[in-house]
Scaffold this active site. Sequence first.
Site, PDB file in Angstrom:
ATOM      1  N   GLY A 163     -14.197 -12.951   7.354  1.00 60.21           N
ATOM      2  CA  GLY A 163     -14.124 -11.847   7.804  1.00 60.21           C
ATOM      3  C   GLY A 163     -14.479 -10.919   7.843  1.00 60.21           C
ATOM      4  O   GLY A 163     -15.040 -10.685   6.413  1.00 60.21           O
ATOM      5  N   LYS A 176     -10.381  -5.025  10.581  1.00 55.40           N
ATOM      6  CA  LYS A 176     -11.470  -4.715  10.020  1.00 55.40           C
ATOM      7  C   LYS A 176     -12.528  -4.766  10.469  1.00 55.40           C
ATOM      8  O   LYS A 176     -13.423  -3.874   9.751  1.00 55.40           O
ATOM      9  CB  LYS A 176     -11.354  -5.202   8.563  1.00 55.40           C
ATOM     10  CG  LYS A 176      -9.859  -5.463   7.559  1.00 55.40           C
ATOM     11  CD  LYS A 176     -10.413  -5.851   6.232  1.00 55.40           C
ATOM     12  CE  LYS A 176      -9.604  -5.499   5.539  1.00 55.40           C
ATOM     13  NZ  LYS A 176      -9.212  -5.595   4.283  1.00 55.40           N
ATOM     14  N   ASP A 211     -13.288  -3.185  -0.024  1.00 60.71           N
ATOM     15  CA  ASP A 211     -12.710  -3.818  -0.220  1.00 60.71           C
ATOM     16  C   ASP A 211     -14.413  -4.945  -1.507  1.00 60.71           C
ATOM     17  O   ASP A 211     -13.373  -5.492  -2.190  1.00 60.71           O
ATOM     18  CB  ASP A 211     -12.944  -5.140   0.692  1.00 60.71           C
ATOM     19  CG  ASP A 211     -12.074  -4.601   1.549  1.00 60.71           C
ATOM     20  OD1 ASP A 211     -10.430  -4.145   1.141  1.00 60.71           O
ATOM     21  OD2 ASP A 211     -11.701  -5.162   2.776  1.00 60.71           O
ATOM     22  N   ARG A 248     -13.907 -22.008   7.551  1.00 64.14           N
ATOM     23  CA  ARG A 248     -13.401 -23.001   8.891  1.00 64.14           C
ATOM     24  C   ARG A 248     -14.746 -22.975   9.887  1.00 64.14           C
ATOM     25  O   ARG A 248     -14.843 -24.414   9.803  1.00 64.14           O
ATOM     26  CB  ARG A 248     -12.096 -22.557   8.981  1.00 64.14           C
ATOM     27  CG  ARG A 248     -11.451 -23.183   9.572  1.00 64.14           C
ATOM     28  CD  ARG A 248      -9.756 -22.786  10.888  1.00 64.14           C
ATOM     29  NE  ARG A 248      -9.587 -21.248  11.052  1.00 64.14           N
ATOM     30  CZ  ARG A 248      -8.493 -20.656  11.644  1.00 64.14           C
ATOM     31  NH1 ARG A 248      -7.739 -21.629  11.045  1.00 64.14           N
ATOM     32  NH2 ARG A 248      -8.878 -19.524  11.622  1.00 64.14           N
ATOM     33  N   ARG A 265     -19.486 -18.325  11.696  1.00 64.37           N
ATOM     34  CA  ARG A 265     -19.178 -17.084  11.119  1.00 64.37           C
ATOM     35  C   ARG A 265     -19.525 -17.039   9.440  1.00 64.37           C
ATOM     36  O   ARG A 265     -20.351 -16.125   9.402  1.00 64.37           O
ATOM     37  CB  ARG A 265     -17.723 -17.117  11.576  1.00 64.37           C
ATOM     38  CG  ARG A 265     -16.926 -15.658  11.559  1.00 64.37           C
ATOM     39  CD  ARG A 265     -15.612 -15.681  11.662  1.00 64.37           C
ATOM     40  NE  ARG A 265     -15.319 -14.127  12.029  1.00 64.37           N
ATOM     41  CZ  ARG A 265     -14.001 -13.930  11.324  1.00 64.37           C
ATOM     42  NH1 ARG A 265     -13.163 -14.097  11.062  1.00 64.37           N
ATOM     43  NH2 ARG A 265     -14.061 -12.228  11.511  1.00 64.37           N
ATOM     44  N   ILE A 308      -7.372 -12.643  -3.052  1.00 66.57           N
ATOM     45  CA  ILE A 308      -6.977 -12.201  -2.813  1.00 66.57           C
ATOM     46  C   ILE A 308      -5.848 -10.881  -1.855  1.00 66.57           C
ATOM     47  O   ILE A 308      -5.452 -10.251  -1.342  1.00 66.57           O
ATOM     48  CB  ILE A 308      -8.517 -10.707  -1.484  1.00 66.57           C
ATOM     49  CG1 ILE A 308      -8.487 -11.266  -0.897  1.00 66.57           C
ATOM     50  CG2 ILE A 308      -9.489 -11.050  -2.918  1.00 66.57           C
ATOM     51  CD1 ILE A 308      -9.250 -10.510   0.742  1.00 66.57           C
ATOM     52  N   SER A 366       0.667  -1.580   0.111  1.00 69.02           N
ATOM     53  CA  SER A 366      -0.180   0.194   0.076  1.00 69.02           C
ATOM     54  C   SER A 366       0.451   1.521   0.183  1.00 69.02           C
ATOM     55  O   SER A 366       0.682   2.086  -1.065  1.00 69.02           O
ATOM     56  CB  SER A 366      -1.230  -0.376   1.488  1.00 69.02           C
ATOM     57  OG  SER A 366      -1.928  -0.623   1.048  1.00 69.02           O
ATOM     58  N   ASN A 368     -12.535  -0.470   6.033  1.00 70.28           N
ATOM     59  CA  ASN A 368     -10.875  -0.816   5.872  1.00 70.28           C
ATOM     60  C   ASN A 368     -10.369   1.013   4.900  1.00 70.28           C
ATOM     61  O   ASN A 368      -8.927   0.298   4.491  1.00 70.28           O
ATOM     62  CB  ASN A 368     -10.554  -1.403   4.319  1.00 70.28           C
ATOM     63  CG  ASN A 368     -10.778  -0.791   3.019  1.00 70.28           C
ATOM     64  OD1 ASN A 368     -11.868   0.060   2.484  1.00 70.28           O
ATOM     65  ND2 ASN A 368     -10.800  -0.964   1.647  1.00 70.28           N
ATOM     66  N   THR A 382      -6.576  -3.203   8.036  1.00 71.83           N
ATOM     67  CA  THR A 382      -6.283  -4.511   7.179  1.00 71.83           C
ATOM     68  C   THR A 382      -5.940  -5.648   7.780  1.00 71.83           C
ATOM     69  O   THR A 382      -6.799  -5.358   9.435  1.00 71.83           O
ATOM     70  CB  THR A 382      -5.422  -4.382   6.018  1.00 71.83           C
ATOM     71  OG1 THR A 382      -5.567  -5.865   5.709  1.00 71.83           O
ATOM     72  CG2 THR A 382      -3.609  -4.304   7.116  1.00 71.83           C
ATOM     73  N   ALA A 389     -12.860  -8.768   5.285  1.00 72.71           N
ATOM     74  CA  ALA A 389     -12.712  -8.562   3.689  1.00 72.71           C
ATOM     75  C   ALA A 389     -14.281  -9.110   3.608  1.00 72.71           C
ATOM     76  O   ALA A 389     -14.725  -9.091   2.451  1.00 72.71           O
ATOM     77  CB  ALA A 389     -11.403  -9.369   3.528  1.00 72.71           C
TER      78      ALA A 389
HETATM   79  P1  ATR Z   1      -9.890  -9.956   7.635  1.00 69.41           P
HETATM   80  O1  ATR Z   1     -10.880  -9.160   8.050  1.00 69.41           O
HETATM   81  O2  ATR Z   1      -8.909  -8.981   6.941  1.00 69.41           O
HETATM   82  O3  ATR Z   1     -11.122 -10.471   6.750  1.00 69.41           O
HETATM   83  P2  ATR Z   1     -10.403 -11.574   9.618  1.00 69.41           P
HETATM   84  O4  ATR Z   1     -11.216 -10.799   9.725  1.00 69.41           O
HETATM   85  O5  ATR Z   1      -8.903 -11.874  10.745  1.00 69.41           O
HETATM   86  O6  ATR Z   1      -9.631 -10.990   8.799  1.00 69.41           O
HETATM   87  O7  ATR Z   1     -10.784 -13.205   9.121  1.00 69.41           O
HETATM   88  C1  ATR Z   1      -9.550 -13.924   8.930  1.00 69.41           C
HETATM   89  C2  ATR Z   1     -10.159 -15.584   7.852  1.00 69.41           C
HETATM   90  O8  ATR Z   1      -9.396 -16.120   7.417  1.00 69.41           O
HETATM   91  C3  ATR Z   1     -11.318 -15.769   8.009  1.00 69.41           C
HETATM   92  O9  ATR Z   1     -12.644 -16.210   7.324  1.00 69.41           O
HETATM   93  C4  ATR Z   1     -10.353 -17.137   9.167  1.00 69.41           C
HETATM   94  O10 ATR Z   1     -11.299 -18.393   9.183  1.00 69.41           O
HETATM   95  P3  ATR Z   1     -11.947 -18.462  10.877  1.00 69.41           P
HETATM   96  O11 ATR Z   1     -13.501 -17.409  10.451  1.00 69.41           O
HETATM   97  O12 ATR Z   1     -12.448 -19.645  10.647  1.00 69.41           O
HETATM   98  O13 ATR Z   1     -10.788 -17.997  12.031  1.00 69.41           O
HETATM   99  C5  ATR Z   1      -9.668 -17.671   7.865  1.00 69.41           C
HETATM  100  N1  ATR Z   1      -8.671 -17.877   7.972  1.00 69.41           N
HETATM  101  C6  ATR Z   1      -7.238 -17.998   9.023  1.00 69.41           C
HETATM  102  N2  ATR Z   1      -6.365 -18.498   9.356  1.00 69.41           N
HETATM  103  C7  ATR Z   1      -6.992 -19.993   8.258  1.00 69.41           C
HETATM  104  C8  ATR Z   1      -6.617 -20.928   8.016  1.00 69.41           C
HETATM  105  N3  ATR Z   1      -5.569 -21.984   8.522  1.00 69.41           N
HETATM  106  N4  ATR Z   1      -7.855 -22.141   7.311  1.00 69.41           N
HETATM  107  C9  ATR Z   1      -8.986 -21.786   7.454  1.00 69.41           C
HETATM  108  N5  ATR Z   1      -8.846 -20.362   7.539  1.00 69.41           N
HETATM  109  C10 ATR Z   1      -8.361 -19.778   7.969  1.00 69.41           C
END
Ligand code: ATR
Length: 280
Positions: free
Chosen positions: A126, A68, A100, A148, A152, A222, A19, A88, A64, A128
């Site tokens: 999450g 977020k 986003d 995962r 959520r 992304i 960025s 963001n 980021t 984004a």
């Molecule tokens: P952002 O705000 O940038 O989207 P975030 O809110 O921390 O970041 O979201 C991260 C996303 O990546 C979530 O969907 C997370 O899944 P969980 O809700 O189960 O935590 C996913 N994520 C991160 N690490 C992961 C991994 N090792 N395997 C599968 N999903 C993962």
Amino acid sequence: MALTQVYGIIGSPMEHTLSPIMHNTAFKELGLNCVYHAFNVEKQNAERAIKGALALGFGGLNVTIPLKELALQYVNPDTWSRRIGSINTIDSKGNGYTTDGVGTVRALKEAGVRVRDSNVLMLGAGGAAKSIAAQLLTEGARVLVANRTKSRAVILAEKMVTENISCGCGDIEPLGLDKVNSVIGEAQVLINTTSVGMNGVAEGQTLVRAEQMHKDLVVFDIVYSPLETELLKEARKAGCMTIDGLKMLVHEGAAAFKIWTGFDAPIRLMESAARAALRG
Ligand code: ATR
């Protein structure tokens, strides 16, 4: 002499962010007396960082991973980001925005991908992901959200319905990652919104492999560090069209730039500067 206007990005990890190079290139091109820095900020410092930046008279901030959703409570979110629950971008007055979703859809359209009536399989739920899902739904796509933590994904889908972004009649469906295999065949687009595959986070990992993909699938990651993530390598093996994370970065960044300065961002120049920086 006029003070240099400071901008920045907050989140963690920050080592690989492009960025600053992208926005500083744009400021220079437009002859604006502005500078953009990256600041490593963990969740526990988010509130102080945002309030401090505003108190110091920053021109704006990008927000980021992993801030977020959390950051929303420390700003005045515009109607769209409040409905979505993620920001963001923050302007100098402390107003919050989410770009986003717009960035992602612009990147898809630029690549010639039809969004309306497409089935989009989105990995992640999450901050984004919320913004991207909302924009896709608004533009007439059907969104399958695989996360995962399935609960959520369910919360994300429910939010789209309660906020009237989706009518909920099959146009958004929450799933666990274990269901990817059974739905990927009906998807035209796969978007990874998780941090899986990102340098320093889950390097070299992917949630979907080539054997699960079909050649008519467009695969968009992304994550832009590395530019060719493991997911995109797998997509190439499967003969899929790919879109890398720099496309999203540039388009969401251009939307933030417009909010801050009122000017159209020099998108091509920002992209080439970011690509050159990645090549080292
Ligand atoms: P952002 O705000 O940038 O989207 P975030 O809110 O921390 O970041 O979201 C991260 C996303 O990546 C979530 O969907 C997370 O899944 P969980 O809700 O189960 O935590 C996913 N994520 C991160 N690490 C992961 C991994 N090792 N395997 C599968 N999903 C993962």
